[in-house]
Scaffold this active site. Structure first.
Site, PDB file in Angstrom:
ATOM      1  N   PRO A   7       6.843  -0.971 -18.734  1.00 42.66           N
ATOM      2  CA  PRO A   7       7.313  -2.353 -18.626  1.00 42.66           C
ATOM      3  C   PRO A   7       8.616  -2.460 -17.834  1.00 42.66           C
ATOM      4  O   PRO A   7       9.505  -1.621 -17.980  1.00 42.66           O
ATOM      5  CB  PRO A   7       7.538  -2.754 -20.085  1.00 42.66           C
ATOM      6  N   CYS A  20      21.736 -21.115   5.133  1.00 42.16           N
ATOM      7  CA  CYS A  20      21.154 -22.002   6.129  1.00 42.16           C
ATOM      8  C   CYS A  20      19.670 -21.754   6.259  1.00 42.16           C
ATOM      9  O   CYS A  20      19.191 -21.082   7.170  1.00 42.16           O
ATOM     10  CB  CYS A  20      21.887 -21.840   7.454  1.00 42.16           C
ATOM     11  N   TYR A  30      13.789  -8.350 -11.365  1.00 38.68           N
ATOM     12  CA  TYR A  30      13.476  -8.730  -9.978  1.00 38.68           C
ATOM     13  C   TYR A  30      14.414  -9.806  -9.441  1.00 38.68           C
ATOM     14  O   TYR A  30      14.013 -10.666  -8.675  1.00 38.68           O
ATOM     15  CB  TYR A  30      11.999  -9.157  -9.851  1.00 38.68           C
TER      16      TYR A  30
HETATM   17  C1  LIG Z   1       6.312  -3.002 -10.943  1.00 36.12           C
HETATM   18  C2  LIG Z   1       5.581  -2.019 -11.737  1.00 36.12           C
HETATM   19  C3  LIG Z   1       5.649  -2.030 -13.138  1.00 36.12           C
HETATM   20  C4  LIG Z   1       6.436  -3.068 -13.920  1.00 36.12           C
HETATM   21  O1  LIG Z   1       5.838  -4.315 -13.935  1.00 36.12           O
HETATM   22  P1  LIG Z   1       6.459  -5.493 -14.845  1.00 36.12           P
HETATM   23  O2  LIG Z   1       5.593  -6.638 -14.611  1.00 36.12           O
HETATM   24  O3  LIG Z   1       7.857  -5.709 -14.416  1.00 36.12           O
HETATM   25  O4  LIG Z   1       6.428  -5.029 -16.247  1.00 36.12           O
HETATM   26  C5  LIG Z   1       4.968  -1.043 -13.823  1.00 36.12           C
HETATM   27  N1  LIG Z   1       4.253  -0.102 -13.173  1.00 36.12           N
HETATM   28  C6  LIG Z   1       4.162  -0.055 -11.823  1.00 36.12           C
HETATM   29  C7  LIG Z   1       3.383   1.025 -11.184  1.00 36.12           C
HETATM   30  C8  LIG Z   1       4.812  -1.005 -11.072  1.00 36.12           C
HETATM   31  O5  LIG Z   1       4.716  -0.958  -9.744  1.00 36.12           O
END
Ligand SMILES: *Cc1c(COP(=O)(O)O)cnc(C)c1O
Length: 409
Positions: free
Chosen positions: A260, A328, A356
């Site tokens: 996660p 801008c 993010y």
């Molecule tokens: C981005 C990513 C995650 C995390 O995803 P979330 O939606 O932020 O929990 C997990 N595994 C992989 C391989 C990813 O690229």
């Protein structure tokens, strides 16, 4: 933490500013592990790309989390944070064999998501345990920008190519120790996730030396009141049961893995910006803040909703505002949003700014990236200082054909 704390921190460290609440990250971590308490071996690998500050990596590692990484630079950040290489998994997409070999040599678990690299890596390093990323072709959510399990996705090896995977594994005699999927960032429906999990179990049966099955991520968090979120407790109960029965069938206690990002850090984060201008046009009242999509791109990139609170006037009467940035370019954070009455100089707090947000920030318009603060046990810790003019120019080199050299600022 409350709005008063946020206001004090912003006064102290200036704006724009990111603030993260360690307690919220902790409680999300605890909630996830509690949901899977019936599984003997559970490994949570925090997805570094969501928020990659070293103090955050140290914090989640102190809870017991490992790291999920997508670039060698993220791996290096993890190592710098003191995370053991065996607690890191590398799940890149489209990176070179060289980079994968370099990361593998550091002792990090490799996860391969295409047949070409699988074959090349297996032929050269048959002794190195490798995880395989599967594409189960399950659509998670409706937004194709964040759904990575559908048929046209560039992520993972299609389940329809399992015979080809098996041929490569047999020919190279490589050691497959894990099976992985990550179907996207928007799983609302537990049944859909469980359906994809069945595909993973079916795939796992083809390999007799597994240590773990990694279910990726896709947990949804609420962005506004009334939002649906993944029911982690229900999900944990159902998947745990199924996982344990699979392990029995398989004849080994495997580790259940998750990666996660958003779930752990999204709600822990606040983005604080100051209102520079209140601008009344014929149809709209704009609140222009000292930021733009260079600091928080999600509303413009994904059409994401971030709750906005006027923490300088939280009890004030609500009016409608469009909150926009100072770059801008059209950089709208919110259109016709009800916000407590705004006066120039007020501080607005954006919620769900942990995942993010900073990690996607840029220097567009030659602005500095914000500072970051970790709020921990009632204290504020500056964990990234605001950039300065030096940061903008430090890698620039004047072309030598200019006769007159620039004067340093
Ligand atoms: C981005 C990513 C995650 C995390 O995803 P979330 O939606 O932020 O929990 C997990 N595994 C992989 C391989 C990813 O690229």
């Amino acid at each position: 933490m409350n709005y008063k704390d946020l206001l004090d921190i912003t006064k102290k460290h200036g704006s724009p500013l990111y603030v993260y609440d360690s307690e919220k990250i902790r409680s999300q971590y605890d909630r996830l592990t509690a949901a899977f308490s019936n599984v003997k071996n559970v490994k949570i690998n925090y997805a570094v790309k969501a928020l990659s500050n070293i103090s955050i990596l140290k914090l989640v590692n102190s809870f017991g989390a490992g790291l999920d990484t997508v670039s060698i630079q993220e791996v290096k950040l993890g190592l710098l944070a003191g995370v053991h290489p065996s607690d890191i998994i590398f799940t890149p997409n489209g990176v070179s064999l060289d980079e994968i070999e370099e990361v593998s040599a550091m002792g990090v678990q490799i996860n391969i998501d295409n047949l070409s690299i699988l074959e090349q890596f297996g032929a050269k390093h048959p002794e190195v345990p490798v995880c395989i990323r599967i594409n189960p072709h399950v659509m998670a959510g409706g937004n194709t920008n964040i759904s990575v399990g559908h048929i046209d996705s560039k992520f993972g090896i299609s389940i329809h190519q399992i015979p080809h995977i098996l041929r490569i594994v047999e020919n190279t005699n490589m050691n497959i120790n894990g099976i992985h999927m990550h179907t996207g960032s928007d799983i609302l429906d537990v049944e859909v996730f469980l359906y994809a999990s069945e595909i993973l179990f079916d795939t796992a049966k083809h390999f007799n030396n597994l240590d773990f099955i990694d279910f990726g991520s896709g947990f949804k968090v609420p962005y506004k009141e009334g939002d649906i979120e993944t029911n982690i407790e229900e999900f944990g109960e159902k998947l745990s049961k199924r996982f344990n029965s699979f392990c029995k069938e398989y004849g080994k206690e495997l580790t259940l893995g998750f990666e996660p990002g958003k779930f752990l850090v999204s709600e822990a984060g606040y983005f604080l910006a100051r209102v520079n201008v209140v601008k009344q046009t014929t149809s709209t009242v704009f609140a222009g803040i000292d930021s733009g999509f260079n600091h928080l791109i999600r509303p413009m990139l994904y059409n994401s909703y971030h709750d906005i609170i006027n923490i300088s006037n939280p009890e004030g009467r609500e009016r409608f505002y469009s909150v926009v940035g100072y770059i801008c370019e059209t950089d709208t954070f919110a259109t016709n949003r009800r916000i407590n009455e705004i006066t120039e100089g007020d501080i607005l707090a954006f919620k769900n700014a942990g995942a993010y947000c900073f990690s996607m920030a840029s220097n567009y318009n030659s602005r500095y990236r914000p500072a970051e603060v970790l709020w921990h046990e009632g204290n504020d810790y500056l964990i990234r200082k605001r950039e300065t003019f030096d940061d903008l120019v430090k890698n620039q080199i004047e072309a030598t054909f200019f006769k007159k050299q620039l004067v340093p600022a």
